[in-house]
Design an enzyme around this catalytic site. Structure first.
Site, PDB file in Angstrom:
ATOM      1  N   CYS A 266      28.201  35.037  33.554  1.00 55.84           N
ATOM      2  CA  CYS A 266      29.649  34.954  34.167  1.00 55.84           C
ATOM      3  C   CYS A 266      29.189  34.938  36.055  1.00 55.84           C
ATOM      4  CB  CYS A 266      30.359  35.429  34.377  1.00 55.84           C
ATOM      5  SG  CYS A 266      31.894  34.586  34.952  1.00 55.84           S
TER       6      CYS A 266
ATOM      7  N   MET B 227      39.168  30.090  40.675  1.00 52.09           N
ATOM      8  CA  MET B 227      38.287  29.100  39.549  1.00 52.09           C
ATOM      9  C   MET B 227      38.604  29.045  37.899  1.00 52.09           C
ATOM     10  SD  MET B 227      34.455  31.601  39.961  1.00 52.09           S
ATOM     11  CE  MET B 227      35.324  32.641  40.096  1.00 52.09           C
TER      12      MET B 227
ATOM     13  N   GLY C 292      36.174  34.779  45.950  1.00 55.53           N
ATOM     14  CA  GLY C 292      36.862  34.417  44.585  1.00 55.53           C
ATOM     15  C   GLY C 292      38.145  34.962  43.932  1.00 55.53           C
TER      16      GLY C 292
ATOM     17  N   VAL D  36      44.504  42.330  41.345  1.00 56.49           N
ATOM     18  CA  VAL D  36      44.681  42.903  41.842  1.00 56.49           C
ATOM     19  C   VAL D  36      43.411  43.563  43.305  1.00 56.49           C
ATOM     20  CG1 VAL D  36      43.893  45.562  41.067  1.00 56.49           C
ATOM     21  CG2 VAL D  36      45.911  45.088  42.830  1.00 56.49           C
ATOM     22  N   ASP D  37      42.563  43.184  42.690  1.00 57.43           N
ATOM     23  CA  ASP D  37      41.043  43.693  42.841  1.00 57.43           C
ATOM     24  C   ASP D  37      40.933  42.547  43.872  1.00 57.43           C
ATOM     25  OD1 ASP D  37      41.507  45.455  41.427  1.00 57.43           O
ATOM     26  OD2 ASP D  37      39.692  45.661  40.076  1.00 57.43           O
TER      27      ASP D  37
ATOM     28  N   CYS E 175      35.262  37.914  29.877  1.00 61.12           N
ATOM     29  CA  CYS E 175      35.931  36.782  31.943  1.00 61.12           C
ATOM     30  C   CYS E 175      36.546  35.314  31.941  1.00 61.12           C
ATOM     31  CB  CYS E 175      34.440  37.107  32.600  1.00 61.12           C
ATOM     32  SG  CYS E 175      33.546  35.985  32.486  1.00 61.12           S
TER      33      CYS E 175
END
Length: 395
Positions: free
Chosen positions: A100, A33, A7, A12-13, A200
């Site tokens: 989520c 998404m 995803g 950055v992660d 989110c």
């Protein structure tokens, strides 16, 4: 080569997660998404999803992996946004990020990934997955991230064994500075990008403004309850059982306007949450006012002065039977059983010592020390060591 769908959020992660998986020899596909694009909500100019999807695309190009965008906004509205409004209307405070993950990333999104022939779904969460064998059966463990400052296991507290079996968390062993360092070394466009704030899905909007789109403002009164109010000095009754005592400790105190004094007006009790300090706009008190209770039926807000006000603290909380979730199903308690654990009642809160008490109608969590601002609708998650064992909605 196992196939993994990452995803890619444009942060950055997840960028570094994709890079690491590629290095480990997986066949990696990047999927962005799109969860929100409702122009009727006046924040679309502020909605950064276009910028994010563009960054995700640039990362995928840099890493040489296929990339596509999936539009999940319909499912998102139905499963997350509608649920949130519904909860706020009832005077509860939901956690959209936990939902989520359970409903979108590791359900709708995961099904899309599996339909693309993926063996796994990976995200940029700071947590780890472990496995153990018991009686020849694989059991998956959800472990805290190595970076205690960024640990995000709490947000995944509703995942099932089935979902965990297909999940990968490539950056769980790293700290945030290490992740940024890798991104900079690989010259990824997201290396310096700030962490996303806010919900989110709604980008840079403040929650009250978003709620006001759906929940109509309704003027009500703010009351202040004194620290020495009679109900805090009431004698503790005698209890016939542990369960009775726990129910008493977990009970939400019932306030009435007669118990305090009116100190201001508000625009709707459903916009506020327990423990909230900002946004009350009431001045002239010696110490800041904290919300100790909201009543959506009478549209009243009750406050108390200072962070040590007795109205903020409770020794126990209750979770209904239907809301209890065990990540480790093999460890679930039976009626009458107890378990010592470390418990967190909101993200970023330090773990607190507690005892879980299981009864036929639900579970009580009794803390060693009274806890401030236990909030209905939020998730309590319990850990043993660095493993998240289960969670439930505070009721």
């Amino acid at each position: 080569m196992k196939r993994v769908v990452v995803g890619l959020s444009g942060g950055v992660d997840s960028s570094v997660a994709a890079y690491l998986l590629k290095e480990q020899g997986y066949e990696v596909i990047g999927l962005f998404m799109k969860n929100w694009h409702d122009d009727s909500v006046t924040i679309s100019d502020e909605c950064p999803w276009l910028e994010d999807s563009n960054d995700a695309l640039l990362v995928a190009e840099k890493l040489g992996i296929p990339f596509q965008t999936v539009d999940l906004s319909e499912e998102y509205k139905e499963r997350i946004v509608d649920y949130m409004f519904n909860e706020y209307e009832k005077g509860r405070t939901p956690n959209p990020d936990v939902l989520c993950n359970r409903e979108i990333k590791f359900d709708v999104f995961m099904k899309i990934a599996l339909s693309l022939g993926a063996d796994y779904v990976a995200t940029g969460h700071y947590c780890r997955k472990g496995t153990i064998e018991e009686d020849g059966k694989k059991i998956y463990r959800l472990l805290a991230g190595v970076d205690t400052n960024k640990d995000q296991s709490y947000f995944l507290c509703q995942l099932s064994q089935e979902q965990l079996s297909k999940a990968l968390f490539p950056i769980g062993e790293l700290t945030k500075p290490q992740v940024r360092e890798i991104a900079a070394k690989m010259e990824l466009v997201t290396a310096e990008k700030k962490d996303s704030q806010g919900l989110c899905f709604i980008g840079k909007v403040r929650l009250p403004e978003f709620l006001q789109q759906q929940l109509k403002p309704k003027e009500g009164t703010i009351y202040e309850i004194a620290t020495d109010a009679a109900l805090y000095n009431a004698e503790t009754p005698q209890f016939a059982s542990v369960k009775e005592q726990l129910a008493y400790e977990a009970e939400t105190k019932a306030y009435t306007p007669q118990m305090g004094k009116a100190v201001g007006k508000h625009q709707g009790a459903h916009y506020y949450t327990i423990g909230q300090r900002k946004g009350l706009n009431v001045g002239g008190t010696k110490e800041p006012l904290f919300i100790i209770a909201t009543d959506v039926e009478t549209n009243a807000i009750y406050t108390g002065q200072g962070s040590t006000h007795p109205g903020l603290f409770k020794k126990a909380l209750y979770i209904q039977e239907s809301e209890i979730h065990w990540v480790r199903e093999d460890m679930q308690l039976k009626d009458g059983e107890t378990m010592e654990a470390m418990v967190r009642i909101r993200y970023r809160q330090a773990l607190k010592k507690a005892t879980l008490h299981k009864f036929d109608n639900g579970m009580y969590i009794e803390f060693e020390e009274p806890q401030s601002a236990i909030t209905e609708g939020q998730f309590a998650a319990w850990y043993i060591g660095d493993e998240l064992i289960g969670s439930g909605v505070i009721s």
